[in-house]
Design a protein around this motif. Structure first.
Motif, PDB file in Angstrom:
ATOM      1  N   GLY C  62      31.294   0.677  56.389  1.00  0.00           N
ATOM      2  CA  GLY C  62      31.557   2.027  55.863  1.00  0.00           C
ATOM      3  C   GLY C  62      30.306   2.633  55.255  1.00  0.00           C
ATOM      4  N   GLY C 193      33.582   0.362  64.211  1.00  0.00           N
ATOM      5  CA  GLY C 193      32.480   1.114  63.589  1.00  0.00           C
ATOM      6  C   GLY C 193      31.368   1.387  64.586  1.00  0.00           C
ATOM      7  N   THR C 230      33.068  10.623  55.325  1.00  0.00           N
ATOM      8  CA  THR C 230      32.318   9.362  55.264  1.00  0.00           C
ATOM      9  C   THR C 230      32.700   8.583  54.005  1.00  0.00           C
ATOM     10  OG1 THR C 230      30.410  10.371  54.168  1.00  0.00           O
ATOM     11  CG2 THR C 230      30.345  10.249  56.574  1.00  0.00           C
ATOM     12  N   TYR C 231      32.885   9.297  52.896  1.00  0.00           N
ATOM     13  CA  TYR C 231      33.252   8.608  51.651  1.00  0.00           C
ATOM     14  C   TYR C 231      34.689   8.122  51.689  1.00  0.00           C
ATOM     15  CZ  TYR C 231      28.811   9.986  49.702  1.00  0.00           C
ATOM     16  OH  TYR C 231      27.466  10.124  49.483  1.00  0.00           O
ATOM     17  N   ILE C 233      36.312   7.199  54.383  1.00  0.00           N
ATOM     18  CA  ILE C 233      36.342   6.013  55.246  1.00  0.00           C
ATOM     19  C   ILE C 233      35.802   4.809  54.501  1.00  0.00           C
ATOM     20  CG2 ILE C 233      35.227   4.985  57.274  1.00  0.00           C
ATOM     21  CD1 ILE C 233      35.546   7.734  58.620  1.00  0.00           C
ATOM     22  N   LEU C 234      34.742   5.024  53.738  1.00  0.00           N
ATOM     23  CA  LEU C 234      34.200   3.919  52.951  1.00  0.00           C
ATOM     24  C   LEU C 234      35.248   3.417  51.955  1.00  0.00           C
ATOM     25  CD1 LEU C 234      32.015   2.014  52.086  1.00  0.00           C
ATOM     26  CD2 LEU C 234      30.923   3.840  50.804  1.00  0.00           C
ATOM     27  N   LEU C 237      37.762   1.360  53.694  1.00  0.00           N
ATOM     28  CA  LEU C 237      37.256   0.034  54.035  1.00  0.00           C
ATOM     29  C   LEU C 237      37.136  -0.849  52.788  1.00  0.00           C
ATOM     30  CD1 LEU C 237      34.712   0.891  56.852  1.00  0.00           C
ATOM     31  CD2 LEU C 237      36.939  -0.204  57.048  1.00  0.00           C
TER      32      LEU C 237
END
Lengths: 501, 318, 332
Positions: C62, C193, C230-231, C233-234, C237
């Motif tokens: 992530g 990923g 993006t955050y 998804i991180l 994860l």
């Protein structure tokens, strides 16, 4: 008079490829020696050799008549040779004065002497007729003002030799006049000047001597007197350049775009206009008149109020995506900072805007590859290697790639801001051809440009902007440089005459 | 102030009238308490005991006020102490130095200002600054464990050791342990740092198990590490092969000792309650004429299935 | 058109050290490990190393997207501890009503994922919409989540109910066909990923955003939403990693996940992703994570140097891995 700096039989190779085939070139105090040629003719390489950025593969440089080798650009600078780059060498986050004195700060003891530096910076800028507060951050300056700062920085270093790489490419007519005046003064003070520009009228106005390069070969060096622009262009291109602009196919009467009372806070007030299918609509006006801001507001890149209708349907404001879906795309004037990812390869740049066309989830790389092949042939992009980075392309080819990228989104309405900035005359001609073809194929084009011949040569109709509003509109025979300038500076009676009913 | 503390305050008002505590003088005394924040099981227990002791003492002695500050590093602790002196005008300071060196001169300055200083657990680098020193017994902690290993293993048996974060405290424990098993013929296969952390200890123990086919016992030297060690042993299915001795008396471990778990025969105390002892002694010194200065070393004791119940504090987080 | 493509040789870059650097480093470590200890390549040890890489590995995948898009997230270690804390407390609280069984654990997993997504969303929202520097936002949330877990645990350790833990334990320790679950999950996350980074518009857009935000904006990319994603998804994860972490020791405390953020960032950079954004590769990150885990493992197995120097050796290898890439880059 002897040359202060001269190149004798200079050749330069990059790997196995020779890009300069033995050039003699000299710079004499109190003279302007113009260097012209198409993009890729070897001008930049020669300038970089003279400026100490590159060393010659063969041949030699003479400084005041004796052979000299510059180890680097700093070495050349110490000898009084300064180069002003087309791509600015400014630290954006620093102020104007900090940039002007970068690397040679004035000091009192261990502290910076800010008072003295500010005073000298202000004086240098005043000499250039550039009214910018020395404390302004360079990032907050307009492009022409950044150019002025770059020139002020060179002036501050008391150059004996000044190498100017297209200093007027981003300047308006008035700013160009100021700059040329300043260059005149430098010449009178005995500075030797190398000057390049794609604007041949400037060359004719200012140069004492002219050297023409084509494909790395020195075609001629002669007195500027009596060297016509036509003759220059012919020498550069190696063939007769008949009609720079192709014939215009008449536009239809079908209105595809209606803009009503578009206002971009602080930049544009109540702009209204329409665009027809198959039409090329020119936008002229001084730099700062709000042309770019109007277009960015129109496509949702800036906050704006007012209505934008495509084929009668209002477009959601403030959304680039909505504009794109409605078929309106904008091709930026700033291809290096806003248009292309210079560190990425051609394919990734080409398909970035229209990536959704290459598979809904998984990107179809074969289709992308095919699109690149197509774009290279459609737009005549000259690539050495399909895997090369966009940043390694010449300016003209970057512009073609940007055009290809924009067209891949299959727009109905294309807004092109400064379509030919900083590119050579041969490529210009090609791009004018693309614009005409687009219009002929039923698309509609808006051309925003500071170059009046370009606006006049490409457009069916011209809208002139002045200080943030639509100053007037010109059609047919009325599209002349004189009329555009009158509108741009705001001569009221002319506006009344030319405004549409 | 939490709501239940306010209730306690109200109860206290009644208690003052009722209890025959004869105060030495009626003037309010302020005691500052500076301890590391609860970043680790042991420190969590210490924080619990400090708060609990303060609540208890505030109830007993209405003329005492406490200022508790927890710090995540030595610098913050120094700031806390300076603030206590400057703004709260403390009469006594109870401090568990985060690190000895950086805290020495700030605490010296406090002592020089005539404020009573009690130092807990970790000594300052210059002796004689503090009026009262209360500490656990690190040497004893290592020695008691070492003696158990020496008695219960025979010559040629293999053990592995997990050390804490590299510090003086860890060195003292490990040196004492090594001294205690010297001559017993026990073979120390390896000593690596598990940093008093469950996850790190788990990884280190996994690697020990890959590396050594024959391990008879593990000195995990801390109960947080013991948890990770036990888990790694369980994963390898080698529970029958070896036993584990942790340390500091975490309640989950004590509970298992009480149940007579063969994997966890004993434990060694290193009481987080020492902070409570230090605060109580200091408070006593403030409110009475009882002489409380000197050194109080709280010995490390062996916890066995027989006596485990007296070391079991189910309410403590540790 | 198609035949033109077919006839042209596919643009193929020379295989160079820049690409191979991390792989070579990994191979060198494996050879070193195998020569130092015969158990190094044993099934047990390989499983241990891969399974313990999984938490940071999943998070680092992530992180690759966040860094590629020009961001950074310092809060993931604390976030993992916080998510683990919330998950354990929720599981303990739900036992009376749900009993111990698959529904309980599944609910716990959903809670962990939701908490991770929410935490990631909060970071992403502050960064993309309120436009605060990512470094500052995540530095702040790092402290917030760390404090929250300490507070939830009352300074001590949050432990999962013993019976629930026994039921949940196989999620870390068991596996499929002899491969432990954490390894399988890590592999699936890494493959997804890698596909997302190289073969989807999302990955391409992340790289464009990290390379030049203006170009991305002018190319009709929804910059704010992309950065937020993006955050998120991180965060998701981090939730997945926590789901694998909790059954291992069944506990969370203030010392859970300490410095995971730096390990994850280091793995991403070792793998060849550019710290300032614009280029990322997920497979490199996987290699980076394995390199970091192997260094620890080898140092524990070999005891060739003082354990005091473990950190120094790690540091040297991390820097070397990056230098190796840089030098080969200028050479090509």
């Amino acid at each position: 008079m002897t040359a202060v700096l001269a190149a004798q039989g200079v050749k330069r190779r990059f790997g196995p490829i020779e890009v300069l085939h033995g050039v003699d070139f000299d710079l004499v105090p109190g003279q302007i020696h113009a260097l012209i040629g198409e993009n890729g003719a070897g001008k930049s390489t020669l300038m970089k050799i003279l400026g100490g950025y590159l060393s010659p593969s063969e041949g030699q440089l003479l400084l005041d008549g004796s052979p000299v080798t510059f180890t680097d650009q700093r070495d050349a600078e110490n000898a009084g040779i300064l180069m002003i780059h087309q791509e600015f060498n400014l630290a954006l986050q620093l102020s104007v004065e900090e940039n002007i004195f970068l690397g040679r700060e004035k000091k009192r003891g261990i502290f910076l002497d800010k008072v003295a530096m500010r005073a000298e910076a202000a004086e240098l800028l005043a000499r250039l007729d550039c009214h910018v507060d020395p404390r302004t951050r360079v990032a907050d300056l307009s492009v022409p003002n950044r150019q002025m700062v770059e020139i002020a920085r060179a002036l501050g270093r008391n150059a004996r030799v000044l190498i100017m790489d297209e200093p007027t490419a981003v300047l308006t007519g008035r700013e160009t006049d100021v700059l040329l005046g300043q260059i005149d003064r430098l010449r009178a003070n005995g500075t030797a000047i190398l000057y390049t520009s794609h604007k041949l009228d400037e060359i004719r106005r200012i140069a004492d001597r002219v050297t023409v390069l084509r494909d790395g070969t020195q075609i001629l060096t002669r007195e500027a007197k009596g060297f016509t622009e036509d003759a220059m262009a012919t020498a550069m291109v190696g063939r007769e350049l008949t009609d720079l602009f192709p014939d215009k196919t008449p536009a239809t009467d079908e209105v595809v775009l209606t803009v009503e009372n578009l206002t971009v806070p602080g930049k544009v007030r109540d702009a209204s206009f329409t665009l027809k299918r198959g039409e090329v609509l020119g936008f002229a006006g001084l730099v700062g008149s709000g042309r770019t801001e109007l277009m960015e507001g129109l496509v949702g890149l800036r906050a704006a109020t007012g209505t934008v209708k495509v084929n009668g349907t209002p477009v959601k404001p403030g959304s680039v995506q909505a504009a794109r879906e409605a078929g309106v795309v904008y091709l930026t004037e700033d291809r290096k900072d806003k248009g292309l990812l210079l560190g990425k390869d051609l394919t990734q740049n080409l398909t970035l805007l229209a990536l959704d066309k290459f598979g809904s989830l998984r990107i179809d790389k074969q289709a992308e590859d095919a699109a690149l092949t197509q774009a290279i042939s459609d737009f005549d992009i000259r690539v050495n290697d399909r895997a090369m980075l966009a940043g390694s392309l010449s300016g003209g080819n970057q512009q073609k790639l940007l055009l290809a990228k924009t067209m891949l989104a299959d727009p109905d309405i294309v807004i092109i801001d400064e379509p030919t900035r900083g590119i050579d005359i041969g490529t210009k001609q090609q791009i004018y051809g693309f614009i005409a073809d687009l219009a002929a194929s039923g698309k509609s084009v808006i051309v925003v440009s500071s170059e009046l011949p370009e606006v006049i040569g490409t457009s069916h109709r011209v809208i002139v902007m002045g200080r943030g509003f639509v100053a007037g509109e010109l059609t047919g025979e009325k599209i002349t440089e004189e009329n555009i300038l009158r509108l741009a500076v705001g001569v009221a009676d002319r506006i009344a005459e030319t405004e549409p009913a | 102030m939490k709501r239940r503390d306010i209730f306690k305050g109200a109860a206290l008002g009644l208690a003052v009238v009722a209890t025959p505590v004869v105060a030495q003088d009626e003037e309010t005394k302020v005691i500052g308490v500076a301890i590391p924040s609860a970043t680790h099981g042991f420190m969590g227990g210490l924080n619990y005991h400090a708060q609990e002791a303060i609540a208890r003492l505030e109830e007993t002695y209405p003329q005492l006020e406490f200022v508790l500050a927890t710090a995540g590093d030595a610098g913050t602790m120094v700031n806390d102490i300076e603030d206590m002196v400057a703004t709260r005008n403390i009469d006594a300071l109870v401090v568990l130095p985060f690190e000895s060196e950086p805290l020495t001169s700030p605490v010296q300055a406090v002592a020089d200002a005539g404020i009573w200083v009690t130092v807990v657990d970790r000594g300052l680098s210059v002796p004689g600054i503090e009026d009262l020193y209360v500490a656990g017994d690190n040497t004893g902690f290592g020695r008691v464990a070492g003696e158990y290993f020496a008695e219960n293993l025979s010559e040629g048996d293999n053990i592995v050791v997990l050390r804490g974060i590299p510090t003086t405290l860890d060195n003292e424990r490990v040196d004492a342990f090594s001294a205690a098993i010297e001559g017993s013929g026990i073979n120390v296969l390896d000593m690596q740092h598990g940093n008093w952390n469950r996850d790190d200890a788990f990884n280190v123990m996994q690697d020990y198990l890959s590396k050594y086919d024959d391990i008879d016992a593990v000195w995990a030297s801390d109960d947080d590490m013991a948890i990770g060690v036990l888990e790694a042993i369980a994963q390898a299915g080698r529970e029958e092969e070896m036993w584990v001795v942790g340390g500091a008396g975490m309640k989950e471990i004590i509970a298992r000792i009480m149940e007579g778990d063969p994997q966890l025969p004993v434990n060694v105390t290193y009481p987080p309650a020492q902070i409570a002892t230090a605060i109580e002694l200091t408070a006593l010194g403030m409110v009475s004429a009882t002489p409380v200065s000197g050194r109080f070393i709280i010995g490390s004791e062996m916890i066995t299935p027989e006596n485990a119940e007296s070391f079991y504090f189910p309410d403590s987080p540790f | 058109m198609t035949d033109i493509t077919a006839s042209e040789p596919k643009p193929r870059r020379r295989v160079n050290l820049h690409v191979l650097g991390p792989v070579l480093a990994l191979v060198a470590l494996i050879i070193l490990g195998a020569s130092l200890n015969s158990n190094f390549l044993s099934y047990g040890n390989v499983t241990n190393v891969l399974a313990r890489s999984a938490f940071i590995g999943i998070i680092a995948v992530g992180m690759t997207f966040v860094i590629t898009a020009g961001g950074i997230d310092l809060s993931v270690g604390s976030m993992a501890a916080f998510v683990a804390g919330v998950m354990i407390l929720s599981l303990n609280a739900l036992i009376p009503s749900m009993g111990i069984g698959v529904p309980l654990i599944a609910t716990g997993m959903v809670i962990a994922l939701a908490t991770g997504i929410a935490a990631g969303f909060l970071n992403g929202f502050l960064i993309s919409k309120i436009r605060i520097e990512a470094f500052i936002v995540t530095l702040g949330s790092m402290g917030i989540y760390r404090s929250l877990v300490t507070w939830l645990a009352d300074g001590g350790t949050l432990s999962l109910n013993f019976d629930a833990r026994s039921f949940y334990r196989p999620v870390y320790y068991d596996g499929l066909l002899g491969i432990a679950w954490p390894i399988i999950v890590f592999a699936v996350v890494a493959i997804l990923g890698e596909l997302a980074m190289r073969h989807t518009a999302f990955g391409r857009h992340c790289a464009a955003l990290g390379a030049n935000e203006q170009v991305a904006k002018y190319s009709a990319i929804k910059v704010e939403r992309l950065r937020l994603m993006t955050y998120v998804i991180l965060g998701l994860l981090v939730g997945v990693a926590t789901i694998m972490y909790v059954p291992r020791l069944g506990s969370a405390s203030a010392s859970t996940g300490v410095l995971w953020e730096l390990e994850a960032i280091a793995a991403v950079i070792i793998g060849g992703t550019v710290l300032k954004g614009g280029f990322g590769r997920v497979w490199g990150t996987v290699i980076g994570v394995l390199i970091l885990s192997l260094i620890d493992n080898i140092l524990n197995l070999a005891s060739i140097v003082s354990p005091y120097l473990n950190g120094a050796i790690q540091g040297v290898i991390v820097i070397l891995a990056v230098v190796l890439q840089r030098e080969s880059k200028s050479a090509d």
